[in-house]
Design a protein around this motif. Structure first.
Motif, PDB file in Angstrom:
ATOM      1  N   GLY A  56      22.258  47.265  54.265  1.00 23.86           N
ATOM      2  CA  GLY A  56      21.541  48.372  53.658  1.00 23.86           C
ATOM      3  C   GLY A  56      22.422  49.252  52.793  1.00 23.86           C
ATOM      4  N   ASP A  57      23.727  49.274  53.095  1.00 24.53           N
ATOM      5  CA  ASP A  57      24.661  50.092  52.321  1.00 24.53           C
ATOM      6  C   ASP A  57      25.519  49.237  51.404  1.00 24.53           C
ATOM      7  N   TRP A  58      24.901  48.246  50.779  1.00 27.11           N
ATOM      8  CA  TRP A  58      25.673  47.310  49.958  1.00 27.11           C
ATOM      9  C   TRP A  58      26.257  47.985  48.717  1.00 27.11           C
ATOM     10  N   GLN A  59      25.708  49.116  48.301  1.00 26.66           N
ATOM     11  CA  GLN A  59      26.223  49.821  47.130  1.00 26.66           C
ATOM     12  C   GLN A  59      27.323  50.822  47.477  1.00 26.66           C
ATOM     13  N   LYS A  60      27.616  50.986  48.749  1.00 26.09           N
ATOM     14  CA  LYS A  60      28.628  51.954  49.171  1.00 26.09           C
ATOM     15  C   LYS A  60      30.025  51.400  48.929  1.00 26.09           C
ATOM     16  N   GLU A  61      30.905  52.229  48.410  1.00 30.46           N
ATOM     17  CA  GLU A  61      32.291  51.829  48.133  1.00 30.46           C
ATOM     18  C   GLU A  61      33.113  52.047  49.399  1.00 30.46           C
ATOM     19  N   VAL A  62      33.333  50.967  50.140  1.00 27.16           N
ATOM     20  CA  VAL A  62      33.965  51.061  51.455  1.00 27.16           C
ATOM     21  C   VAL A  62      35.404  50.577  51.462  1.00 27.16           C
ATOM     22  N   ALA A  63      35.869  50.008  50.382  1.00 23.16           N
ATOM     23  CA  ALA A  63      37.223  49.465  50.341  1.00 23.16           C
ATOM     24  C   ALA A  63      37.880  49.832  49.015  1.00 23.16           C
ATOM     25  N   VAL A  64      39.148  49.534  48.941  1.00 23.26           N
ATOM     26  CA  VAL A  64      39.865  49.770  47.690  1.00 23.26           C
ATOM     27  C   VAL A  64      39.355  48.773  46.653  1.00 23.26           C
ATOM     28  N   PRO A  65      39.449  49.099  45.378  1.00 24.10           N
ATOM     29  CA  PRO A  65      38.975  48.160  44.347  1.00 24.10           C
ATOM     30  C   PRO A  65      39.656  46.794  44.450  1.00 24.10           C
ATOM     31  N   ASP A  66      38.844  45.766  44.330  1.00 27.71           N
ATOM     32  CA  ASP A  66      39.322  44.382  44.368  1.00 27.71           C
ATOM     33  C   ASP A  66      40.114  44.091  45.644  1.00 27.71           C
ATOM     34  N   THR A 120      37.884  66.077  51.235  1.00 25.52           N
ATOM     35  CA  THR A 120      38.027  64.956  52.162  1.00 25.52           C
ATOM     36  C   THR A 120      37.407  63.716  51.539  1.00 25.52           C
ATOM     37  N   GLU A 121      38.113  62.660  51.574  1.00 24.85           N
ATOM     38  CA  GLU A 121      37.633  61.376  51.066  1.00 24.85           C
ATOM     39  C   GLU A 121      37.694  60.358  52.193  1.00 24.85           C
ATOM     40  N   ALA A 122      36.589  59.663  52.389  1.00 21.61           N
ATOM     41  CA  ALA A 122      36.540  58.681  53.467  1.00 21.61           C
ATOM     42  C   ALA A 122      37.604  57.618  53.248  1.00 21.61           C
ATOM     43  N   PRO A 123      38.306  57.257  54.299  1.00 27.05           N
ATOM     44  CA  PRO A 123      39.342  56.223  54.145  1.00 27.05           C
ATOM     45  C   PRO A 123      38.727  54.885  53.741  1.00 27.05           C
ATOM     46  N   ARG A 124      39.390  54.192  52.872  1.00 24.00           N
ATOM     47  CA  ARG A 124      38.908  52.899  52.394  1.00 24.00           C
ATOM     48  C   ARG A 124      39.727  51.779  53.016  1.00 24.00           C
ATOM     49  N   ALA A 125      39.034  50.701  53.301  1.00 24.39           N
ATOM     50  CA  ALA A 125      39.701  49.555  53.911  1.00 24.39           C
ATOM     51  C   ALA A 125      40.571  48.836  52.897  1.00 24.39           C
ATOM     52  N   GLU A 126      41.692  48.335  53.385  1.00 27.91           N
ATOM     53  CA  GLU A 126      42.586  47.569  52.518  1.00 27.91           C
ATOM     54  C   GLU A 126      42.104  46.142  52.320  1.00 27.91           C
ATOM     55  N   THR A 127      41.395  45.611  53.305  1.00 24.52           N
ATOM     56  CA  THR A 127      40.848  44.253  53.224  1.00 24.52           C
ATOM     57  C   THR A 127      39.440  44.243  53.807  1.00 24.52           C
ATOM     58  N   PHE A 130      35.239  39.184  53.249  1.00 26.20           N
ATOM     59  CA  PHE A 130      35.119  38.352  52.051  1.00 26.20           C
ATOM     60  C   PHE A 130      35.586  39.077  50.798  1.00 26.20           C
ATOM     61  N   GLY A 131      36.312  40.154  50.969  1.00 26.42           N
ATOM     62  CA  GLY A 131      36.847  40.873  49.830  1.00 26.42           C
ATOM     63  C   GLY A 131      35.873  41.902  49.285  1.00 26.42           C
ATOM     64  N   ALA A 132      36.311  42.586  48.239  1.00 30.39           N
ATOM     65  CA  ALA A 132      35.505  43.625  47.598  1.00 30.39           C
ATOM     66  C   ALA A 132      35.522  43.423  46.089  1.00 30.39           C
ATOM     67  N   ASP A 133      34.545  44.047  45.408  1.00 23.37           N
ATOM     68  CA  ASP A 133      34.504  43.939  43.955  1.00 23.37           C
ATOM     69  C   ASP A 133      35.373  45.031  43.333  1.00 23.37           C
ATOM     70  N   ARG A 134      35.264  45.206  42.040  1.00 22.70           N
ATOM     71  CA  ARG A 134      36.138  46.148  41.337  1.00 22.70           C
ATOM     72  C   ARG A 134      35.841  47.600  41.682  1.00 22.70           C
ATOM     73  N   LEU A 135      34.676  47.861  42.294  1.00 22.09           N
ATOM     74  CA  LEU A 135      34.345  49.217  42.718  1.00 22.09           C
ATOM     75  C   LEU A 135      34.583  49.454  44.199  1.00 22.09           C
ATOM     76  N   GLY A 136      34.995  48.407  44.917  1.00 22.74           N
ATOM     77  CA  GLY A 136      35.234  48.543  46.346  1.00 22.74           C
ATOM     78  C   GLY A 136      34.030  48.251  47.212  1.00 22.74           C
ATOM     79  N   ARG A 137      32.990  47.621  46.672  1.00 24.27           N
ATOM     80  CA  ARG A 137      31.812  47.279  47.462  1.00 24.27           C
ATOM     81  C   ARG A 137      32.005  45.936  48.152  1.00 24.27           C
ATOM     82  N   ASP A 138      31.436  45.821  49.340  1.00 24.38           N
ATOM     83  CA  ASP A 138      31.612  44.625  50.156  1.00 24.38           C
ATOM     84  C   ASP A 138      30.914  43.437  49.497  1.00 24.38           C
ATOM     85  N   VAL A 139      31.677  42.383  49.242  1.00 24.89           N
ATOM     86  CA  VAL A 139      31.122  41.192  48.592  1.00 24.89           C
ATOM     87  C   VAL A 139      30.116  40.502  49.508  1.00 24.89           C
TER      88      VAL A 139
END
Length: 298
Positions: A56-66, A120-127, A130-139
């Motif tokens: 449901g939160d596929w548009q959320k930026e949860v990780a670092v870019p790429d 405050t910025e939510a911490p982003r995952a390093e990995t 299946f990786g993330a796209d250029r915006l940090g969204r879960d592939v």
């Protein structure tokens, strides 16, 4: 019916129907059951995704870019110093910025105010798995959401094309005559135009949207089902079991869809499964060309 048979033939049992026999054969087929389980998993996945319980939160930026996949591990951080920062002029003298910048006296005040504001910025995952796209969204979540739209469109468009093709094919093959000639003319009109041109024409008139894409693919893709069902009905409508149904008073509708249809259902199911794959490809092409499902409806 079964009571009357038992009255005249004591001990007689009613024979199993076509669907019961087919299900029993399917249960004994390991490959078929595994395939059925996989299909059921995909259907459950798209239902959960459509309800917002999955991806449901596929548009959320949860990780670092790429962000790389988990098995690759986090990227090595490149650290270093600016070589120009260590270059200092020997005869450098302090410069009063207020002489050249009238806002210089405000810098210290602004710095103190900025320090009081906590951002405050939510911490982003390093990995990610299946990786993330250029915006940090879960592939993985993006793939699930894309599969929801594609499977939904492919499945319902295949059902629509199957219903249209089966009804028209049954009428043409069973009734024949002028009805069959008219339906053959309609079939020839649709097949004389390339499918892709028909799809583009309907898309240009009806617009964009999930329901529109389903309607377009169903209206364009029924011809293959019509041809197969018509041939099967021509072959079956004079067989003994159909004549027996006519002898006991079964109507034409009952003979078409109660007696003949179960005996040609294998052709219908196989063709419909091929429709699902073909319509998924067609939906992807339409979306790529800007005639498919808009992003705001995903």
């Amino acid at each position: 019916m079964s009571t009357a048979i038992e009255a005249y033939l004591p001990g007689a049992t009613r024979s199993r129907g076509v669907w019961v026999t087919a299900w029993k054969r399917l249960k004994n087929d390991r490959v078929g059951m595994v395939s059925l389980v996989i299909v059921a998993v995909f259907i459950v996945m798209i239902l959960l995704s459509s309800l917002g319980l999955l991806a449901g939160d596929w548009q959320k930026e949860v990780a670092v870019p790429d962000a790389p996949p988990t098995f690759l591990g986090p990227r090595a951080k490149v650290t270093g110093t600016d070589p120009l920062a260590s270059v200092v002029a020997k005869d450098a003298k302090p410069v009063d910025l207020s002489d050249i910048d009238p806002l210089a006296p405000k810098y210290q005040e602004w710095k103190e105010r900025a320090a009081k504001i906590q951002i405050t910025e939510a911490p982003r995952a390093e990995t990610l798995a299946f990786g993330a796209d250029r915006l940090g969204r879960d592939v993985m979540k993006k793939a699930v959401k894309g599969a929801e739209v594609s499977i939904f469109v492919g499945l319902f468009a295949a059902v629509l094309a199957t219903i249209i093709g089966t009804i028209l094919g049954a009428l043409s093959g069973y009734v024949g005559g002028k009805v069959g000639d008219f339906l053959e003319w309609v079939y020839n009109v649709f097949t004389s135009i390339p499918d892709i041109l028909l799809i583009f024409a309907f898309a240009a008139v009806l617009g964009r949207g999930i329901d529109t894409v389903i309607l377009i693919l169903g209206l364009v893709g029924w011809t293959g089902m019509y041809r197969l069902v018509r041939a099967e009905y021509i072959k079956h409508h004079n067989r003994e079991y159909v004549r027996a149904a006519e002898a006991i008073g079964a109507s034409h509708i009952a003979r078409m869809f109660v007696h003949i249809l179960p005996n040609v259902s294998h052709v219908v199911l196989v063709r419909m499964s091929l429709y699902v794959v073909g319509f998924i490809k067609a939906e992807v092409i339409l979306s790529f060309l800007g005639l498919g499902v808009p992003v705001d409806q995903v």
